[in-house]
Design an enzyme around this catalytic site. Sequence first.
Site, mmCIF file in Angstrom:
data_model
loop_
_atom_site.group_PDB
_atom_site.id
_atom_site.type_symbol
_atom_site.label_atom_id
_atom_site.label_comp_id
_atom_site.label_asym_id
_atom_site.label_seq_id
_atom_site.Cartn_x
_atom_site.Cartn_y
_atom_site.Cartn_z
ATOM 1 C CE1 TYR A 91 -22.826 -16.456 81.155
ATOM 2 C CE2 TYR A 91 -22.912 -14.355 82.281
ATOM 3 C CZ TYR A 91 -23.526 -15.338 81.544
ATOM 4 O OH TYR A 91 -24.829 -15.215 81.197
ATOM 5 C CB CYS A 111 -37.595 25.312 93.988
ATOM 6 S SG CYS A 111 -37.127 27.023 94.241
ATOM 7 C CB CYS A 153 -33.607 28.442 94.815
ATOM 8 S SG CYS A 153 -33.545 27.059 95.958
ATOM 9 C CE LYS A 205 -31.482 -15.468 93.192
ATOM 10 N NZ LYS A 205 -31.404 -14.592 92.011
ATOM 11 C CG ASP A 231 -28.932 -8.332 89.608
ATOM 12 O OD1 ASP A 231 -29.566 -9.015 88.777
ATOM 13 O OD2 ASP A 231 -29.461 -7.769 90.585
ATOM 14 C CD GLU A 253 -17.733 -17.887 85.990
ATOM 15 O OE1 GLU A 253 -18.883 -17.522 85.680
ATOM 16 O OE2 GLU A 253 -17.002 -18.526 85.238
ATOM 17 C CB CYS A 283 -38.361 26.093 97.696
ATOM 18 S SG CYS A 283 -36.634 25.620 97.758
ATOM 19 C CE LYS A 302 -27.756 -16.196 88.842
ATOM 20 N NZ LYS A 302 -28.630 -15.048 88.606
ATOM 21 C CB CYS A 306 -35.330 29.849 98.178
ATOM 22 S SG CYS A 306 -36.584 29.283 97.012
#
Length: 695
Positions: A239, A438, A443, A326, A128, A124, A420, A126, A423
């Site tokens: 699972y 900004c 902008c 892993k 996370d 299966e 910025c 694994k 702009c």
Amino acid sequence: MNLFTSDDVELTHDQAEKEIKSLQKEINHHNTLYYIKDSPVITDAEYDKLMRRLQEIEKTYPNLITPDSPTQRVGAAPLGEFAEVQHSIPLLSLAKAFDAGELSDFESRLNRMMPEAKFDYVCELKFDGLAVMLKYEKGIFVQGATRGDGFRGEDITLNLKTVRTIPLRLLNPDDVEIPDILEVRGEVFMTRESFDNLNKNRADKGESLFANPRNAAAGSLRQLDSHITAQRNLDMFVYSLATPVEGIETHYQALQYMKKFGFHINEYTKVLPDMASVIKFCEEWIERRSELTYDIDGVVVKINSLKLQEELGAVSRSPRWAIAYKLPSTEVVTKLLDIEVSVGRTGSLTPVAILEPQEVDGSVVSRATLHNEDEIKRKDIKIGDYVLIHKAGSVIPEVISPVKEKRDGTEKDFILPKSCPVCGEEVFRPEGEAATRCMNMECPAQVKERIRHFASRRALDIEGFGEKLVEKLVENGLVKQPADLYDLKVEDLLPLERMGKKLAEKLVNNVKKAKNKELAQVLYALGIRHVGQHIAKVLADHFETIDNLAKASEAELEDIHEVGPEVASSIVEFFSLEKNRRITEKLESEGVIKKPIEGDNKEKAGEKKLAGMKFVLTGTLQNFSRTEMKKLIESHGGRVTSSVSKGTDYVLFGTDPGSKYRKAEKIGVSTINLEDFFEILKEDSNSPQGTQSFK
Ligand code: IVH
């Protein structure tokens, strides 16, 4: 009776019960098709209709709401803390293998322990995320808990109820019976897409970011307020089956059994006859992990036979019959050529690493987000550094750290620009926030979003100005900022794609109608950070005109009950930009903002007694705390500020007044004691003397 349009449900209790049951069944069926099988057969709108109908009937007959109703997924009242749950069987962890050799060692151990046995394996992915258990009584989800220390976890039932792929009531398959008690285990996780959206959203709000989807899933599950969890789009793969079921002899059968009840079972699970094919499966997933929409950190290899599992048992909290392989994450060194700054649609500045292109786990990486200024400082990254990069959770490129040994002194510190990059206006980092922004309404990076917000229903409610039209208007240079909407003419709109004369006239007319609006509505529409609908109302009540607000200092703003330093500095910063002021002036001159009621008319309109007056408090105010007095004055339309100036109307003094009283006398500001103050508040606002005697 029209089934889906009535607000009032005209059903008898019995009819309601029957319809509720049938709707629940239908909705659950569509949930399974949509969330588990990925093959919906009705549209979202049709689904919403069913849901609304169910909500309607449940509203009329709340005693018919059952805990497994699909309407119960939206979250419940916040908890003070999570209750502790004792696990009936401990949730174990897995021994790890880091390469093919260690997988072969696992096989040798098994052969040594069971020389006679012939076994096959289940492989299966694994996932996370976060391990949780789910308990069902007579098919109804009754409890869910975290793994905790394996023996005791936390009761997160309410949060788990919001996860769409967790059945609240087990499906009722034809060929198997629902057991009295069923306990399953699995992993709650967040897809990378949901994680990205969540983090984007948090970045826009200046909130701290989650490092990866797993942390985001964990953070979402550990919310005491399940409404927050409900917004996080979590998912779960089941699972393992924790309660034994007669006739089920292998792990793979257990997975198929749980699938029939509507649990989300991962599609890539395989039964394999020997270790050589297990190793092949693991190697395949080193390459394929980026195909998935969620993160995995390995492959779990389990012995398929449940009987053998039982015989093998566990050692030091890990079962002997399973191992986690892993997956390696490749870390690559490359050069950080530059750090560019991009501006998001809500104005946040994000530094982006420009990298010498390098292949990492199957794709070429040349850019990686560095999140914000603090992140760069924390990792001590300099432009010109060699940096270690990898794909966080296998897909998102991330700079792990600089390789300091490779520095030659030519590396440069990164400095976030003061203006910025899109702009050129000055940028601003609100106190306590990680993001720099900004604030310019014009902008170009933000203009579409600002206009869309301006016209949205909760703001100025200008019909027809949705995302698509706004995009066209901006891209064709017809509007550069929200107030430009008021200059739109039918002829301007006609050349746009799919625009007829009638529609153009209607749109222009809709804009024309969007005038004479309450100040609070306009303030909200401006999209000033931290100024939501409620604060906009508070500000409008207090200042009455946009000019007054624009002139207010941070200290003055903070003196208002409910206005904190973040709101205050955001407002001051907004109005300090010349461009933004021009926009608000235009909105005023166009008549978009309703004029405040003035002078005598105010009284006629039954206006508040202390409207527009500024008070400073000093001394002990009898039975009133400062906050209470401030609230009282504000409830009569006045304001309380902290320091005495020529603009102060009254210094309200109690016993032992301090230096503010002396200052008032010195600069000629009126003072008033509590008795006189209350006298005035008592006066009838309709009596002519009432208002005159005050000053
Ligand atoms: S089986 C006794 N299967 O990995 C065996 N675990 O150290 C119990 N995990 O936090 C676990 N995907 O939540 C199993 N397909 C999978 C898994 C899986 C992820 C997690 C599990 C636990 C850790 C085990």
